[in-house]
Design a protein around this motif. Structure first.
Motif, PDB file in Angstrom:
ATOM      1  N   GLU A   1       0.826  -1.295  -0.254  1.00 50.26           N
ATOM      2  CA  GLU A   1       0.074   0.173   0.104  1.00 50.26           C
ATOM      3  C   GLU A   1       0.840   1.304  -0.016  1.00 50.26           C
ATOM      4  O   GLU A   1       0.588   2.416  -0.583  1.00 50.26           O
ATOM      5  CB  GLU A   1      -0.888  -0.041   1.152  1.00 50.26           C
ATOM      6  CG  GLU A   1      -1.959   1.201   1.337  1.00 50.26           C
ATOM      7  CD  GLU A   1      -2.850   1.178   2.506  1.00 50.26           C
ATOM      8  OE1 GLU A   1      -3.407   2.057   2.826  1.00 50.26           O
ATOM      9  OE2 GLU A   1      -2.914  -0.138   3.209  1.00 50.26           O
ATOM     10  N   ASN A   2       1.759   1.387   0.780  1.00 55.51           N
ATOM     11  CA  ASN A   2       2.880   2.359   0.805  1.00 55.51           C
ATOM     12  C   ASN A   2       3.499   2.518  -0.335  1.00 55.51           C
ATOM     13  O   ASN A   2       3.986   3.554  -0.764  1.00 55.51           O
ATOM     14  CB  ASN A   2       3.827   2.247   1.993  1.00 55.51           C
ATOM     15  CG  ASN A   2       3.055   2.272   3.415  1.00 55.51           C
ATOM     16  OD1 ASN A   2       1.906   2.924   3.652  1.00 55.51           O
ATOM     17  ND2 ASN A   2       3.801   1.697   4.659  1.00 55.51           N
ATOM     18  N   LEU A   3       4.059   1.501  -1.013  1.00 54.88           N
ATOM     19  CA  LEU A   3       4.601   1.618  -2.247  1.00 54.88           C
ATOM     20  C   LEU A   3       3.814   2.096  -3.563  1.00 54.88           C
ATOM     21  O   LEU A   3       4.259   2.834  -4.194  1.00 54.88           O
ATOM     22  CB  LEU A   3       4.958   0.055  -2.757  1.00 54.88           C
ATOM     23  CG  LEU A   3       5.987  -0.030  -3.958  1.00 54.88           C
ATOM     24  CD1 LEU A   3       7.388   0.836  -3.930  1.00 54.88           C
ATOM     25  CD2 LEU A   3       6.276  -1.496  -4.343  1.00 54.88           C
ATOM     26  N   THR A   4       2.586   1.591  -3.320  1.00 53.07           N
ATOM     27  CA  THR A   4       1.754   2.284  -4.370  1.00 53.07           C
ATOM     28  C   THR A   4       1.291   3.484  -4.266  1.00 53.07           C
ATOM     29  O   THR A   4       1.373   4.405  -5.236  1.00 53.07           O
ATOM     30  CB  THR A   4       0.133   1.445  -4.321  1.00 53.07           C
ATOM     31  OG1 THR A   4       0.381   0.034  -4.720  1.00 53.07           O
ATOM     32  CG2 THR A   4      -0.727   1.772  -5.439  1.00 53.07           C
ATOM     33  N   GLU A   5       1.230   4.140  -3.028  1.00 54.63           N
ATOM     34  CA  GLU A   5       1.163   5.511  -2.788  1.00 54.63           C
ATOM     35  C   GLU A   5       2.306   6.233  -3.365  1.00 54.63           C
ATOM     36  O   GLU A   5       2.263   7.293  -3.898  1.00 54.63           O
ATOM     37  CB  GLU A   5       1.036   5.785  -1.390  1.00 54.63           C
ATOM     38  CG  GLU A   5      -0.609   5.228  -0.763  1.00 54.63           C
ATOM     39  CD  GLU A   5      -0.600   5.539   0.836  1.00 54.63           C
ATOM     40  OE1 GLU A   5       0.335   6.209   1.361  1.00 54.63           O
ATOM     41  OE2 GLU A   5      -1.514   5.078   1.247  1.00 54.63           O
ATOM     42  N   LYS A   6       3.498   5.678  -3.123  1.00 53.20           N
ATOM     43  CA  LYS A   6       4.776   6.214  -3.592  1.00 53.20           C
ATOM     44  C   LYS A   6       4.990   6.463  -5.055  1.00 53.20           C
ATOM     45  O   LYS A   6       5.403   7.232  -5.624  1.00 53.20           O
ATOM     46  CB  LYS A   6       5.928   5.583  -2.923  1.00 53.20           C
ATOM     47  CG  LYS A   6       7.360   6.131  -3.057  1.00 53.20           C
ATOM     48  CD  LYS A   6       7.342   7.470  -2.212  1.00 53.20           C
ATOM     49  CE  LYS A   6       8.726   7.993  -2.295  1.00 53.20           C
ATOM     50  NZ  LYS A   6       8.730   9.506  -1.493  1.00 53.20           N
ATOM     51  N   THR A   7       4.675   5.236  -5.745  1.00 51.34           N
ATOM     52  CA  THR A   7       5.038   5.191  -7.121  1.00 51.34           C
ATOM     53  C   THR A   7       3.831   5.113  -8.164  1.00 51.34           C
ATOM     54  O   THR A   7       3.973   5.462  -9.255  1.00 51.34           O
ATOM     55  CB  THR A   7       5.551   3.829  -7.376  1.00 51.34           C
ATOM     56  OG1 THR A   7       4.716   2.779  -6.999  1.00 51.34           O
ATOM     57  CG2 THR A   7       7.035   3.647  -6.507  1.00 51.34           C
ATOM     58  N   GLY A   8       2.545   5.047  -7.673  1.00 44.84           N
ATOM     59  CA  GLY A   8       1.405   5.025  -8.319  1.00 44.84           C
ATOM     60  C   GLY A   8       1.273   3.613  -9.190  1.00 44.84           C
ATOM     61  O   GLY A   8       0.589   3.501 -10.102  1.00 44.84           O
ATOM     62  N   LEU A   9       2.155   2.759  -8.806  1.00 44.24           N
ATOM     63  CA  LEU A   9       2.046   1.418  -9.640  1.00 44.24           C
ATOM     64  C   LEU A   9       1.218   0.342  -9.129  1.00 44.24           C
ATOM     65  O   LEU A   9       0.992   0.468  -7.925  1.00 44.24           O
ATOM     66  CB  LEU A   9       3.690   0.776  -9.573  1.00 44.24           C
ATOM     67  CG  LEU A   9       4.667   1.583 -10.416  1.00 44.24           C
ATOM     68  CD1 LEU A   9       6.022   1.075 -10.222  1.00 44.24           C
ATOM     69  CD2 LEU A   9       4.262   1.746 -12.051  1.00 44.24           C
ATOM     70  N   GLU A  10       0.664  -0.404  -9.927  1.00 43.72           N
ATOM     71  CA  GLU A  10      -0.312  -1.444  -9.470  1.00 43.72           C
ATOM     72  C   GLU A  10       0.618  -2.416  -8.865  1.00 43.72           C
ATOM     73  O   GLU A  10       1.591  -2.980  -9.578  1.00 43.72           O
ATOM     74  CB  GLU A  10      -0.933  -1.902 -10.705  1.00 43.72           C
ATOM     75  CG  GLU A  10      -2.173  -2.754 -10.544  1.00 43.72           C
ATOM     76  CD  GLU A  10      -3.003  -3.490 -11.435  1.00 43.72           C
ATOM     77  OE1 GLU A  10      -4.135  -3.991 -11.246  1.00 43.72           O
ATOM     78  OE2 GLU A  10      -2.564  -3.183 -12.589  1.00 43.72           O
TER      79      GLU A  10
END
Length: 319
Positions: free
Chosen positions: A232-241
């Motif tokens: 979840e944190n990574l998606t917020e940071k990168t916008g990647l699925e």
């Protein structure tokens, strides 16, 4: 010494049965009687003890888990529980005890040793976090189980051009994540022993995208964060699925590898040899290919450290 006991305690690990087999057959070969203690230290207190014969350990070398079963026992952590355990051992005429397990199991064996009862610790845990040994029984099997899953998930990640976060076991030790990540070509590996930088991980992924890379594999030890939380944190940071796979207890099961079977056989046999020689309060292990033993009372005075060279290599190869 004519009669010894054996128990498995804590989390199960592939190869425990191979160690049990080695203890029983090595003992019988030398004319000793072996008694299996079922359900760990809990069974020691309640007297769940049975004599083991050659046939008791037939066709178990390839089986995961432990035929002696395992259980955690809060009562055994007390002075009363430990004294009850020794009384039970004495009532069965058992003169020495072999304990197969992880750090909690070693603490139980150490407590009995401090009370004067001869115990030998055999390292059985997938975490590979016991001092005094380069490898623990079960680690190699767990590593290969994780690696097989990583390879399969990579196929899907490639097909759908996605980033996958794989959560593996390792609350306090990151060897499973580190070794599986290095062997599986993960882009990032998160372990409890090392801090991580989300900015650096995001940059690694973005740099890969710029050069045409369509997918990424990130391995997270459970002691760092949950896979879902990190994703979840990574998606917020990168916008990647991002997708998450939690391997869970599948890592503890399965047929032990050849390495774990041989390791367990060697360590189990060494434990019997030590008791036959009148030595208690020892912990067996493997170092540089040789079976060794150390003082069980002081083995945890120095923590086992993760391999920083492997960790640095994983970062260098995942650019």
């Amino acid at each position: 010494m004519r009669r010894i006991g054996i128990l498995t305690s804590g989390g199960d690990a592939p190869g425990m049965n191979a160690a049990i087999r080695a203890v029983v057959r090595k003992s019988i070969y030398h004319g000793l009687e072996t008694y299996g203690i079922y359900q760990g230290f809990s069974g020691l207190i309640t007297g769940n003890i049975k004599k083991m014969e050659l046939g008791s350990v037939g066709d178990i070398i390839h089986r995961g888990g432990t035929i002696l079963q395992s259980a955690r026992c809060e009562e055994f952590k007390t002075d009363k529980g430990q004294q009850e355990g020794i009384t039970c051992l004495n009532n069965h005429g058992i003169e020495g005890l072999i304990v197969i397990g992880g750090d909690g199991s070693y603490l139980g064996a150490r407590a009995l040793s401090e009370l004067g009862f001869p115990c030998i610790g055999v390292p059985g845990t997938i975490d590979n976090d016991i001092p005094g040994t380069q490898y623990t029984i079960g680690f190699d099997t767990a590593l290969n189980t994780v690696l097989d899953a990583v390879d399969k998930i990579r196929d899907t990640a490639t097909s759908h051009e996605r980033t996958f976060v794989i959560e593996v076991m390792g609350r306090d030790a990151g060897d499973i994540a580190l070794w599986a990540g290095l062997a599986g070509g993960a882009e990032s590996i998160l372990i409890p022993e090392e801090p991580y930088d989300m900015e650096d991980i995001a940059n690694r992924i973005e740099n890969g995208l710029k050069r045409g890379k369509k997918h990424s594999i990130i391995i997270v030890a459970e002691g760092v964060a949950s896979g879902a939380e990190f994703a979840e944190n990574l998606t917020e940071k990168t916008g990647l699925e991002t997708r998450v796979s939690v391997l869970g207890h599948i890592q503890r099961g399965g047929t032990p590898t050849g390495f774990d079977r041989v390791l367990a056989s060697r360590l189990g046999a060494k434990a019997v040899e030590l008791l036959m020689a009148g030595e208690g309060g020892r912990a067996v292990g493997i170092e540089a290919g040789k079976v060794v033993d150390a003082d069980l009372l002081t083995v945890f005075d120095k923590a086992k450290h993760m391999n920083h060279d492997l960790y640095q290599l994983s970062k260098e190869l995942s650019i």
